[in-house]
Scaffold this motif. Structure first.
Motif, PDB file in Angstrom:
ATOM      1  N   CYS A  11       6.906  -7.824   9.914  1.00 24.79           N
ATOM      2  CA  CYS A  11       6.085  -6.645  10.215  1.00 24.79           C
ATOM      3  C   CYS A  11       5.579  -6.807  11.642  1.00 24.79           C
ATOM      4  O   CYS A  11       4.669  -7.607  11.898  1.00 24.79           O
ATOM      5  CB  CYS A  11       4.917  -6.526   9.250  1.00 24.79           C
TER       6      CYS A  11
ATOM      7  N   PRO B 100      -2.420  -4.722   7.876  1.00 23.80           N
ATOM      8  CA  PRO B 100      -1.148  -4.237   7.319  1.00 23.80           C
ATOM      9  C   PRO B 100      -1.051  -4.497   5.825  1.00 23.80           C
ATOM     10  O   PRO B 100      -1.628  -5.454   5.294  1.00 23.80           O
ATOM     11  CB  PRO B 100      -0.104  -5.045   8.093  1.00 23.80           C
TER      12      PRO B 100
ATOM     13  N   TRP C 107       1.983  -3.951   2.449  1.00 22.40           N
ATOM     14  CA  TRP C 107       3.380  -3.659   2.146  1.00 22.40           C
ATOM     15  C   TRP C 107       3.478  -2.727   0.950  1.00 22.40           C
ATOM     16  O   TRP C 107       2.737  -2.848  -0.020  1.00 22.40           O
ATOM     17  CB  TRP C 107       4.140  -4.957   1.835  1.00 22.40           C
TER      18      TRP C 107
ATOM     19  N   PHE D  18       0.080  -9.163   0.647  1.00 22.51           N
ATOM     20  CA  PHE D  18       0.543  -9.765   1.888  1.00 22.51           C
ATOM     21  C   PHE D  18       0.737 -11.261   1.716  1.00 22.51           C
ATOM     22  O   PHE D  18      -0.118 -11.955   1.186  1.00 22.51           O
ATOM     23  CB  PHE D  18      -0.463  -9.494   3.006  1.00 22.51           C
TER      24      PHE D  18
ATOM     25  N   TYR E 120       2.962 -10.837  10.118  1.00 25.86           N
ATOM     26  CA  TYR E 120       2.640 -10.344   8.785  1.00 25.86           C
ATOM     27  C   TYR E 120       3.911 -10.201   7.972  1.00 25.86           C
ATOM     28  O   TYR E 120       4.251  -9.138   7.482  1.00 25.86           O
ATOM     29  CB  TYR E 120       1.871  -9.033   8.888  1.00 25.86           C
TER      30      TYR E 120
ATOM     31  N   CYS F 153       6.189  -1.684   5.778  1.00 20.76           N
ATOM     32  CA  CYS F 153       4.958  -2.309   6.268  1.00 20.76           C
ATOM     33  C   CYS F 153       4.095  -1.215   6.883  1.00 20.76           C
ATOM     34  O   CYS F 153       4.513  -0.545   7.824  1.00 20.76           O
ATOM     35  CB  CYS F 153       5.272  -3.394   7.293  1.00 20.76           C
TER      36      CYS F 153
END
Length: 448
Positions: free
Chosen positions: A243, A254, A256, A270, A279, A296
């Protein structure tokens, strides 16, 4: 007289207004422009600037000024929106382009002021969709910019709720601008917009306006497309999905999102390293159920992957080439009725995987009728790993084929020189062994 005097004072205040909010609005011909005024305002003016002249289009304290200088055609297209404080110009034409101003007063105090720069274009071209490639330089095309016509570039925030634009360059004379941690530059001859150091955490929509004598002939939109990066893995392998977030000063952390190829969605926790701002999502010992789309997110989709987990495949084949040659890579287990696609990971692209067809990164590649891929005019940049995945109608991977394409070193392991040298050494070694055996036998014979 009192009404005329009041109107003169309001116009004077409007002319002297230099701190009003400015909006840039684009419309096509026959569309409409809506002025949304605050409902609590006591009185408002909507006016248009034509050169040094200012036309009052609407005065909310008067039903309609009988001596208005507004053209009759425009009067017929000006309407109030029922049960709101909004007003609309219908059936826009290119001659409606220009500066419009709103200003409202409550108990003698200015409570609302806004400038609207309207550009009405004759036509809108096809949308140019550009793949997002972090930290690279991309050129956004401006079709129709030939014949020495003027071009204006505008941008819009990806998350903007309003249909408003800002100028890429602060004024019409600039051709280079540093902003949003990137550089914008107009390419000579083509008028394309070159964006350097592109960051996927700051995504805009861009449009170029092709102008002739201050009128918009056409507009052309460029929208960034999050083409998924294709990843192929065999059951039991590890998939690391990067990411590329480098600056979270103004962004949310961030996260997912996972979506199966059937459309089911879910959140993924994460897993990765925070210290180096990586990330990554690490999927160890993947199974067939891990196939799907991975996104992401921050406040925008930063990176998109399509992961295909295939049954275990045999060891990769090694294909050697010399520069200028042509090679054919086979896609095993492919048959008509099934889908297949090729992906490529170059030794020179930091591990990024490309789809050989959708990304159009290779001009010397063509597919054959049997699912194989032909690469012509080979060069060193063609070295790398090539995968072919065979997909059924439900987007399940049935099998995969991996080929390592390597350059044939004239003096390397697979070269003719190496083969001749090995043969010569083998002959010499055999002769040495024969000589040793002969000497040994003679020595034993003499001793007996």
């Amino acid at each position: 007289m009192a009404a005329v005097s009041e109107l003169s004072v309001l116009l004077l205040a409007l002319i002297s207004n230099i701190h009003a909010e400015e909006l840039i609005v684009l419309r096509e011909e026959r569309e409409s422009l809506t002025f949304e005024l605050p409902e609590e305002a006591g009185s408002c003016l909507i006016s248009r600037c034509v050169g040094e002249e200012k036309l009052v289009l609407w005065n909310t304290s008067d039903l309609w000024p009988q001596n208005s200088s507004v053209p009759e055609d425009l009067k017929q297209r000006l309407v109030s929106v029922a049960n709101t404080s909004s007003y609309m110009i219908q059936n826009l034409t290119r001659s409606d382009s220009g500066l419009y101003q709103e200003e409202c007063w409550t108990e003698g105090n200015v409570t609302h002021e806004r400038n609207i720069t309207l550009t009405v274009c004759g036509s809108t071209g096809e949308i140019s969709r550009v793949d997002v490639i972090p930290e690279e330089t991309i050129d956004l095309p401006c079709p129709g910019a030939a014949d020495h016509l003027d071009v204006q570039w505008l941008k819009q925030d990806y998350q903007s709720e309003q249909e408003t634009w800002t100028r890429v360059f602060g004024d019409d004379t600039a051709s280079v601008m540093d902003d949003d941690r990137r550089r914008y530059q107009v390419v000579e001859n083509t008028s394309a917009l070159r964006i350097s150091n592109f960051s996927p955490t700051v995504i805009n929509v861009f449009t170029c306006l092709v102008m002739k004598q201050q009128q918009c002939v056409s507009s052309h939109l460029s929208q960034f497309l999050q083409n998924p990066e294709m990843i192929i893995r065999s059951v039991g392998e590890t998939a690391v999905l990067q990411c590329p977030v480098t600056d979270l000063s103004e962004e949310e952390p961030p996260h997912w999102q996972f979506e199966t190829f059937n459309g089911d969605q879910g959140q993924l926790n994460f897993t990765g390293s925070f210290g180096d701002q990586s990330y990554s999502l690490v999927l160890t010992s993947v199974t067939l159920n891990n196939s799907g789309g991975y996104i992401c997110h921050t406040s925008i989709p930063v990176k998109v992957y399509s992961l295909f987990v295939c049954p275990k495949s045999p060891p990769p084949a090694v294909e050697l080439f010399s520069e200028g040659e042509e090679v054919t890579l086979r896609c095993k287990d492919w048959e008509k009725g099934h889908l297949y696609f090729w992906v490529f990971k170059s030794n020179r692209t930091k591990g990024r995987t490309f789809s050989l067809y959708s990304d159009q990164v290779r001009s010397n590649v063509r597919s054959d009728t049997d699912g194989s891929m032909v690469i012509s005019d080979l060069s060193l940049q063609d070295t790398g790993e090539y995968w072919c995945a065979v997909i059924d109608k439900d987007r399940h991977c049935m099998s995969s084929t991996k080929t390592l394409l390597e350059h044939r070193d004239p003096f390397g392991v697979y070269s003719t020189f190496y083969a001749v040298r090995c043969s010569a050494l083998s002959v010499l070694l055999l002769m040495l062994c024969v000589a040793v055996v002969t000497v040994t036998l003679r020595t034993r014979t003499r001793d007996t």
